[in-house]
Design an enzyme around this catalytic site. Sequence first.
Site, PDB file in Angstrom:
ATOM      1  N   LYS A  87       0.870  -1.183   0.000  1.00 47.11           N
ATOM      2  CA  LYS A  87       0.000   0.000   0.000  1.00 47.11           C
ATOM      3  C   LYS A  87       0.899   1.223   0.000  1.00 47.11           C
ATOM      4  CE  LYS A  87      -4.432   0.916   0.006  1.00 47.11           C
ATOM      5  NZ  LYS A  87      -5.572   0.143  -0.489  1.00 47.11           N
ATOM      6  N   ASP A 106      -7.015   4.208  -4.697  1.00 45.42           N
ATOM      7  CA  ASP A 106      -7.671   4.043  -3.392  1.00 45.42           C
ATOM      8  C   ASP A 106      -8.309   5.404  -3.112  1.00 45.42           C
ATOM      9  OD1 ASP A 106      -7.876   2.103  -0.942  1.00 45.42           O
ATOM     10  OD2 ASP A 106      -7.371   4.008  -0.024  1.00 45.42           O
TER      11      ASP A 106
HETATM   12  P1  NDP Z   1     -12.861   7.575  -3.069  1.00 48.42           P
HETATM   13  O1  NDP Z   1     -11.819   8.588  -2.823  1.00 48.42           O
HETATM   14  O2  NDP Z   1     -13.355   7.384  -4.443  1.00 48.42           O
HETATM   15  O3  NDP Z   1     -14.118   7.857  -2.122  1.00 48.42           O
HETATM   16  C1  NDP Z   1     -13.980   7.904  -0.741  1.00 48.42           C
HETATM   17  C2  NDP Z   1     -15.297   8.330  -0.143  1.00 48.42           C
HETATM   18  O4  NDP Z   1     -15.233   8.193   1.267  1.00 48.42           O
HETATM   19  C3  NDP Z   1     -15.619   9.800  -0.417  1.00 48.42           C
HETATM   20  O5  NDP Z   1     -17.001   9.975  -0.461  1.00 48.42           O
HETATM   21  C4  NDP Z   1     -14.998  10.492   0.804  1.00 48.42           C
HETATM   22  O6  NDP Z   1     -15.582  11.746   1.114  1.00 48.42           O
HETATM   23  C5  NDP Z   1     -15.319   9.495   1.900  1.00 48.42           C
HETATM   24  N1  NDP Z   1     -14.315   9.587   2.950  1.00 48.42           N
HETATM   25  C6  NDP Z   1     -12.972   9.454   2.818  1.00 48.42           C
HETATM   26  N2  NDP Z   1     -12.367   9.648   3.994  1.00 48.42           N
HETATM   27  C7  NDP Z   1     -13.349   9.902   4.887  1.00 48.42           C
HETATM   28  C8  NDP Z   1     -13.358  10.171   6.266  1.00 48.42           C
HETATM   29  N3  NDP Z   1     -12.222  10.224   6.973  1.00 48.42           N
HETATM   30  N4  NDP Z   1     -14.561  10.368   6.861  1.00 48.42           N
HETATM   31  C9  NDP Z   1     -15.715  10.327   6.161  1.00 48.42           C
HETATM   32  N5  NDP Z   1     -15.768  10.076   4.837  1.00 48.42           N
HETATM   33  C10 NDP Z   1     -14.602   9.868   4.213  1.00 48.42           C
HETATM   34  O7  NDP Z   1     -12.286   6.198  -2.473  1.00 48.42           O
HETATM   35  P2  NDP Z   1     -12.759   4.706  -2.764  1.00 48.42           P
HETATM   36  O8  NDP Z   1     -14.204   4.670  -3.026  1.00 48.42           O
HETATM   37  O9  NDP Z   1     -11.822   4.140  -3.749  1.00 48.42           O
HETATM   38  O10 NDP Z   1     -12.424   3.998  -1.365  1.00 48.42           O
HETATM   39  C11 NDP Z   1     -13.380   3.886  -0.312  1.00 48.42           C
HETATM   40  C12 NDP Z   1     -12.962   2.762   0.631  1.00 48.42           C
HETATM   41  O11 NDP Z   1     -12.911   1.533  -0.098  1.00 48.42           O
HETATM   42  C13 NDP Z   1     -11.585   2.917   1.284  1.00 48.42           C
HETATM   43  O12 NDP Z   1     -11.613   2.346   2.568  1.00 48.42           O
HETATM   44  C14 NDP Z   1     -10.693   2.072   0.372  1.00 48.42           C
HETATM   45  O13 NDP Z   1      -9.522   1.640   1.036  1.00 48.42           O
HETATM   46  C15 NDP Z   1     -11.644   0.922   0.077  1.00 48.42           C
HETATM   47  N6  NDP Z   1     -11.312   0.140  -1.110  1.00 48.42           N
HETATM   48  C16 NDP Z   1     -11.205   0.737  -2.343  1.00 48.42           C
HETATM   49  C17 NDP Z   1     -10.926  -0.034  -3.445  1.00 48.42           C
HETATM   50  C18 NDP Z   1     -10.919   0.525  -4.824  1.00 48.42           C
HETATM   51  O14 NDP Z   1     -10.859  -0.262  -5.776  1.00 48.42           O
HETATM   52  N7  NDP Z   1     -11.008   1.825  -5.022  1.00 48.42           N
HETATM   53  C19 NDP Z   1     -10.641  -1.487  -3.325  1.00 48.42           C
HETATM   54  C20 NDP Z   1     -10.869  -2.010  -1.993  1.00 48.42           C
HETATM   55  C21 NDP Z   1     -11.157  -1.214  -0.937  1.00 48.42           C
HETATM   56  P3  NDP Z   1     -14.777  13.100   0.767  1.00 48.42           P
HETATM   57  O15 NDP Z   1     -14.911  13.263  -0.711  1.00 48.42           O
HETATM   58  O16 NDP Z   1     -15.494  14.135   1.549  1.00 48.42           O
HETATM   59  O17 NDP Z   1     -13.363  12.894   1.217  1.00 48.42           O
END
Ligand code: NDP
Length: 447
Positions: free
Chosen positions: A124, A164
């Site tokens: 990561k 991510d």
């Molecule tokens: P994105 O950046 O596309 O979206 C993240 C979302 O979560 C946004 O809506 C963001 O809001 C919100 N968010 C992020 N940090 C916080 C926080 N501290 N508190 C509240 N809301 C928060 O990321 P992904 O959709 O790619 O990832 C989401 C999750 O899925 C993570 O845990 C990631 O590790 C996991 N994941 C992702 C994969 C992938 O293929 N992308 C694969 C496997 C797991 P804001 O815009 O306001 O920051």
Amino acid sequence: MKATEVIDELKRRFPNEPEYIQAVEEVVSSIEDVYNEHPEFERYNLIERLCIPDRIFSFRVSWVDDSGKVRNNMGYRIQHNNAIGPYKGGIRFHSSVNQSILKFLAFEQTFKNSLTTLAMGGAKGGSDFSPRGKSDMEVMRFCQAFIAELWRQIGPDTDVPAGDIGVGGREVGYMYGYYKKMAREFTGTFTGKGREFGGSLIRPEATGYGNCYFLLNMLATRGIDIKGKRVAISGSGNVATYTAQKLQQLGAVVVSLSDSDGSIYAPDGLTHEQLEFVFELKNVMRGRIREVAEEYPESVQYFPGERPWHIAKCDIAMPSATQNEIDGDDARALLAQGVIAVSEGANMPSTPEAIKEFLAAKILYAPGKAANAGGVAVSGLEMAQNSQKLSWSAEQVDTKLKEIMAQIHKSCEEFGKEPDGFINYVKGANVAGFMKVARAMMAQGIL
Ligand code: NDP
């Protein structure tokens, strides 16, 4: 060393890394029985070697913003374990990023990748840089400066990053472009690339779709139909939006989404048109989730500063934002309203107390390392396509994704089924993921 001694020792050595210790404790406590059945593991001090990353790169990333000011961020890459394949794992750009969070993610990734049945080790990386509010040119300059430091440590058979939080197609494109320039090669060193330069169809959808496929497998064990079920989702990024899209296709009712500022709740469910608006808002306008309620005030409510769990009336929860976003109180609130399943799109979104509640209530509870493994699985398929210089159709990739999610479910069932028939997916996923990596490490000697 005994499994519990390893945890105590890691706590002593890394007292300022709570997320890393939390992830290690969860895995080690659930594999303890299996570990104790193999005295050779203890002789080789296997658990400690598996918990401590192979290596960590950390570096300063300096870049110039649009006003000409010089900015400095920290950059990291954690290469955790490559016993079963090249290091593989996403890159996170978010102001909260630190070494502890990336160490927990790289540790989890190792077991998740093992579960996918594909040949990928765990890694990561990321930075405390946040793309939020930055111009395209600022994001590009940052990505180039980040890769200027990292490019020597990655490669198609060494370490293959992906997206991510805060890293989507735009950021992967800029990073891959700069990698290609420095390395002078066109190989599949990143996954999640654009379609035109080696990206796989279905990769953007894969984590969200895969989570829905895993959920279907879980519901089938209790003969439950997903049609008409009310689903609360957190987040509104890549994972959350494609989860919502697949759920709508399956006939479920998506009642919430969120971002770090607040949550929206649609008591009658988001319409297709409203979800399309969310895609546009997040990917093109780069706006905030409250704007959905502003656009559709009759049917969508906005709750500033709230997570969905106390607001949304639901049957199923699919946390898809970030770590530790469901605490013990949230879990109890969900159970009190009769939630039947929690399937994690995010990594480690439930605190240890919340997990305890879900397991005690014997609901269908899938930890992220099983339920969200579809993303990295399709990344593995992207690597396979790149090395063959081929690209598969969306149907081919989607079929493989469904098969992989079914296989992960089967592994969880095999290692996690309890005498009363309850499937403990936490134990199942951890033991299945661990055994494959452990055997490979034993065979390869002390490295
Ligand atoms: P994105 O950046 O596309 O979206 C993240 C979302 O979560 C946004 O809506 C963001 O809001 C919100 N968010 C992020 N940090 C916080 C926080 N501290 N508190 C509240 N809301 C928060 O990321 P992904 O959709 O790619 O990832 C989401 C999750 O899925 C993570 O845990 C990631 O590790 C996991 N994941 C992702 C994969 C992938 O293929 N992308 C694969 C496997 C797991 P804001 O815009 O306001 O920051």
